[in-house]
Design an enzyme around this catalytic site. Structure first.
Site, short mmCIF file in Angstrom:
data_model
loop_
_atom_site.label_atom_id
_atom_site.label_comp_id
_atom_site.label_asym_id
_atom_site.label_seq_id
_atom_site.Cartn_x
_atom_site.Cartn_y
_atom_site.Cartn_z
N TYR A 192 -29.01 -24.12 78.24
CA TYR A 192 -28.03 -25.17 78.53
C TYR A 192 -28.47 -26.00 79.74
O TYR A 192 -28.45 -27.24 79.70
CB TYR A 192 -26.66 -24.54 78.79
CG TYR A 192 -25.57 -25.54 79.10
CD1 TYR A 192 -25.10 -26.41 78.12
CD2 TYR A 192 -25.00 -25.60 80.37
CE1 TYR A 192 -24.09 -27.32 78.39
CE2 TYR A 192 -23.98 -26.51 80.65
CZ TYR A 192 -23.53 -27.36 79.66
OH TYR A 192 -22.54 -28.27 79.94
N SER A 200 -24.17 -32.19 83.19
CA SER A 200 -23.36 -31.11 83.73
C SER A 200 -23.98 -30.61 85.02
O SER A 200 -25.20 -30.71 85.22
CB SER A 200 -23.29 -29.96 82.73
OG SER A 200 -22.75 -28.79 83.31
#
Length: 309
Positions: A184, A158
């Site tokens: 994350y 990501s």
């Protein structure tokens, strides 16, 4: 080293990137394939002729997805197997049960910005799910991947990796206050570093590994963020599931990527290396493709998994 470019881009779909691609005789595993990007990735690979195994935590949901894939593609070599990436024993059971060569592994499953949570081993949940479980899966399947030859592994990362490098002295937030987005980001950095080091180690076995950013897509991944992810992406940059899975499928199946590994792709093309957070969905942080960091993460991952057994 020049950037890899393809005829595809932001709006390309899975069916477009697989046009003319024949995966007959090739076997694929897609994690997190019961919905969203994983299900679409599995569908596209099956439609191109691959035998596909959906590796999922919820087998009932996986069975429904497999039935839908078979109905929409006319392909019936679609299987379902249980896999919980946060449980080393479950990953070991999956790899031990695998028989024969494996040509494609798409490490797609993930969790985004979840509330503070830890595994029984004390691993932070996002690092455990997004990286460690997939690391254990890929290394456990190495023999099958090597047996296939001309093998592709895809690590779904990501642009969120730009939020944090690996914090080597506190990977599991033992000292830092937990921050869901930093956790994350760290886990997504780990996905890119895995691609770098796995390619270095495994290219001689015919295995190439690349990482990618699918884009901003509204799926179950955003269940901890009110369905909007970071909330910073304008509507015109939101992709459909078919567009979001296109980069993963391209890396998994296209002859355009033969022999290419250790790189990071966005919108079906390799992304520039950057030294500052860009505020866009493009660019891979230099720390995420640094070979020294990649080797260090590999050693740390092995150490953590060894402690779990």
């Amino acid at each position: 080293m020049s950037l890899i470019t393809t005829p595809f881009g932001f709006s390309s779909t899975t069916d477009e990137v697989t046009q003319g691609v024949d995966l007959t005789g090739r076997r694929a595993v897609v994690t997190g394939a019961s919905s969203g990007l994983g299900a679409e990735t599995a569908r596209a690979l099956a439609a191109a002729g691959a035998e596909v195994t959906l590796a999922v935590r919820d087998v009932a949901s996986g069975e429904r997805a497999a039935k839908d894939i078979a109905a929409s593609t006319g392909r019936h070599e679609v299987h379902v197997a249980h896999l919980d990436l946060t449980e080393p024993a479950a990953v070991s059971a999956f790899t031990a049960a695998w028989r024969g060569p494996l040509h494609v592994l798409v490490n797609n499953a993930g969790v985004m910005a979840c509330p503070e949570r830890y595994t029984v081993q004390g691993w932070e949940w996002q690092f455990a799910t997004n990286h460690l479980g997939h690391f254990a899966l890929a290394t456990g399947l190495h023999r099958a991947l090597a047996a296939a030859g001309d093998t592709r592994v895809v690590a779904v990362s990501s642009s969120g990796h730009q939020r944090s490098p690996i914090v080597w002295d506190d990977v599991n937030f033992a000292f830092r206050p937990y921050d869901p987005w930093l956790a994350y980001g760290q886990s997504k950095t780990a996905n890119v570093l895995f691609a770098v080091e796995a390619t270095r180690r495994w290219a001689a076995d015919g295995i190439t590994v690349n990482a990618c950013m699918p884009g901003a897509i509204h799926t179950n991944l955003q269940r901890h963020t009110s369905g909007r992810g970071s909330g910073l992406v304008p509507d015109h940059l939101i992709k459909t599931v078919e567009q979001g899975a296109a980069t993963s499928v391209l890396l998994a199946a296209s002859p355009l990527l033969d022999g290419v590994g250790g790189r990071y792709f966005v919108d079906c093309n390799e992304s520039d290396v950057v030294d500052r957070r860009t505020g866009t969905l493009h660019g891979v942080a230099r720390y995420a493709v640094d070979p020294d960091n990649a080797g260090r993460l590999w050693a740390l991952s092995r150490e953590l998994l060894a402690q779990a057994h």
